[in-house]
Motif scaffolding. Structure first.
Motif, short mmCIF file in Angstrom:
data_model
loop_
_atom_site.label_atom_id
_atom_site.label_comp_id
_atom_site.label_asym_id
_atom_site.label_seq_id
_atom_site.Cartn_x
_atom_site.Cartn_y
_atom_site.Cartn_z
N VAL A 295 36.45 44.49 39.38
CA VAL A 295 36.61 45.79 38.61
C VAL A 295 37.69 45.89 37.99
CG1 VAL A 295 35.87 47.52 37.58
CG2 VAL A 295 33.95 45.77 38.44
N GLN A 296 38.47 45.92 39.92
CA GLN A 296 39.61 46.32 39.46
C GLN A 296 40.72 45.95 39.46
OE1 GLN A 296 40.64 49.75 40.12
NE2 GLN A 296 38.10 50.29 39.97
N ALA A 297 40.17 44.35 39.71
CA ALA A 297 41.27 44.08 39.37
C ALA A 297 41.33 43.42 38.15
CB ALA A 297 40.51 42.32 39.95
N LEU A 298 39.83 43.39 37.54
CA LEU A 298 40.11 43.24 35.91
C LEU A 298 41.18 44.69 35.11
CD1 LEU A 298 38.99 41.41 33.59
CD2 LEU A 298 37.23 43.52 33.49
N LEU A 299 40.63 45.40 35.92
CA LEU A 299 41.12 47.05 35.13
C LEU A 299 42.70 46.51 35.55
CD1 LEU A 299 38.66 49.57 36.15
CD2 LEU A 299 39.57 48.55 33.99
N GLY A 300 43.30 46.07 36.40
CA GLY A 300 44.61 45.71 36.84
C GLY A 300 45.10 44.60 36.51
N ARG A 301 44.53 44.16 35.87
CA ARG A 301 44.97 42.86 34.39
C ARG A 301 45.39 42.06 35.28
NH1 ARG A 301 43.90 43.86 28.93
NH2 ARG A 301 44.43 46.21 29.31
N ALA A 302 44.85 41.84 36.94
CA ALA A 302 45.28 40.76 37.45
C ALA A 302 44.42 39.59 37.58
CB ALA A 302 44.98 41.00 39.03
N VAL A 303 43.40 39.55 37.23
CA VAL A 303 42.63 38.47 36.40
C VAL A 303 41.95 38.74 34.87
CG1 VAL A 303 41.55 38.26 38.73
CG2 VAL A 303 40.54 39.74 37.32
N ASP A 304 41.54 38.16 34.40
CA ASP A 304 41.35 37.77 32.58
C ASP A 304 39.86 37.49 32.94
OD1 ASP A 304 43.97 37.28 31.83
OD2 ASP A 304 43.64 35.27 32.97
#
Length: 290
Positions: free
Chosen positions: A127-136
């Motif tokens: 979730v944090q990876a998504l919010l941080g734009r590290a993943v799509d």
């Protein structure tokens, strides 16, 4: 009027199929719309390209001369688009053990359909990876309420299984019931684990909880016989560890498997990946969306 790609595609389809009805079906447009498009092209060129009869559509001399040039333009455009797409990637986030064989089939189907590469990105907190734009897009397991504006697509549910150290007393049993888990120390992954104390009602929760911060710590803590663990069934054949023993778990609630994404991400790629993801759901699984 300028000649557009839609005109060339329409003309090429009719010339190849010798039929307005079949060409319209291939292009997913109505036959009247196709007829208007061809008429616009002939009007722009001030020449008749097609001879229409009750049974067949044929090229005029001008149409036969124009066709290879039109097809060359469409072919060159297709090659250019394919080359550009090869440089584009979709980043798929996951915390541990992608669902098998769903993940392989979804990625393969998406890459084949779009000529776009999927890059796998491991993160303890998708979730944090998504919010941080590290993943799509990210794979999410468990009953997790994602914060706004994250959108969730529930794919299917996984079966839970118990795991323990080989020297643990549980290793001698064939199965464990969900209501019996409270009698054993439970090792939980507090960041990305799918089974936590709140997976039970207050009166059924395990009396002793051993916390770990990631999957690797969780595996080694269970292997060291500090407690038992509960994971998706996929871990049985994806976590080869000589110190572990897997035990069937009865009456356990399933684990939801979902995809999460942001509404302002690369929309076309995300939509195409969601289509491939849904198509790859095992047929025996019940499919639903949130």
């Amino acid at each position: 009027m300028e000649v557009e790609l839609r005109h060339l595609r329409a003309f090429s389809a009719v010339a190849r199929l010798h039929s307005f009805s079949r060409a319209a079906q291939e292009l997913s447009i109505t036959q009247p719309a196709l007829s208007r498009t061809i008429a616009q092209l002939e009007g722009a060129l001030s020449v008749r390209l097609l001879d229409r009869t009750a049974r067949r559509v044929d090229l005029t001399d001008a149409g036969a001369e124009f066709l290879p040039h039109a097809e060359r333009v469409l072919s060159t455009l297709g090659q250019a688009l394919a080359a550009a797409r090869r440089t584009v990637t979709l980043r798929l986030g996951f915390s541990w053990l992608l669902p098998d064989p769903w993940a392989q089939q979804a990625v393969s189907g998406f890459e084949t359909a779009t000529h776009t590469t999927v890059t796998l990105v491991r993160s303890d907190d998708p979730v944090q990876a998504l919010l941080g734009r590290a993943v799509d897009v990210a794979v999410l397991r468990g009953d997790v309420t994602s914060p706004r504006p994250v959108r969730t697509v529930h794919l299917y549910d996984e079966t839970r299984i118990a795991v323990c150290a080989r020297q643990c007393a549980l290793a001698e049993r064939d199965r464990l019931d969900w209501t019996e888990v409270k009698e054993w120390p439970l090792v939980v992954n507090t960041v990305s684990g799918t089974t936590r104390p709140d997976s039970w009602t207050a009166d059924q929760r395990p009396k002793q909880i051993v916390e770990t911060a990631n999957f690797d710590e969780w595996v080694e803590t269970v292997a060291a016989n500090r407690g038992i663990g509960i994971v998706p069934e996929v871990a049985r054949h994806r976590t080869p560890h000589p110190a572990l023993r897997f035990v069937d778990l009865t009456n356990a609630p399933p684990i939801p498997v979902s995809l999460i994404h942001l509404p302002d991400g690369p929309r076309t790629l995300i939509r195409r990946f969601l289509e491939a993801a849904v198509a790859a759901v095992p047929p025996e699984c019940v499919l639903s969306h949130e």
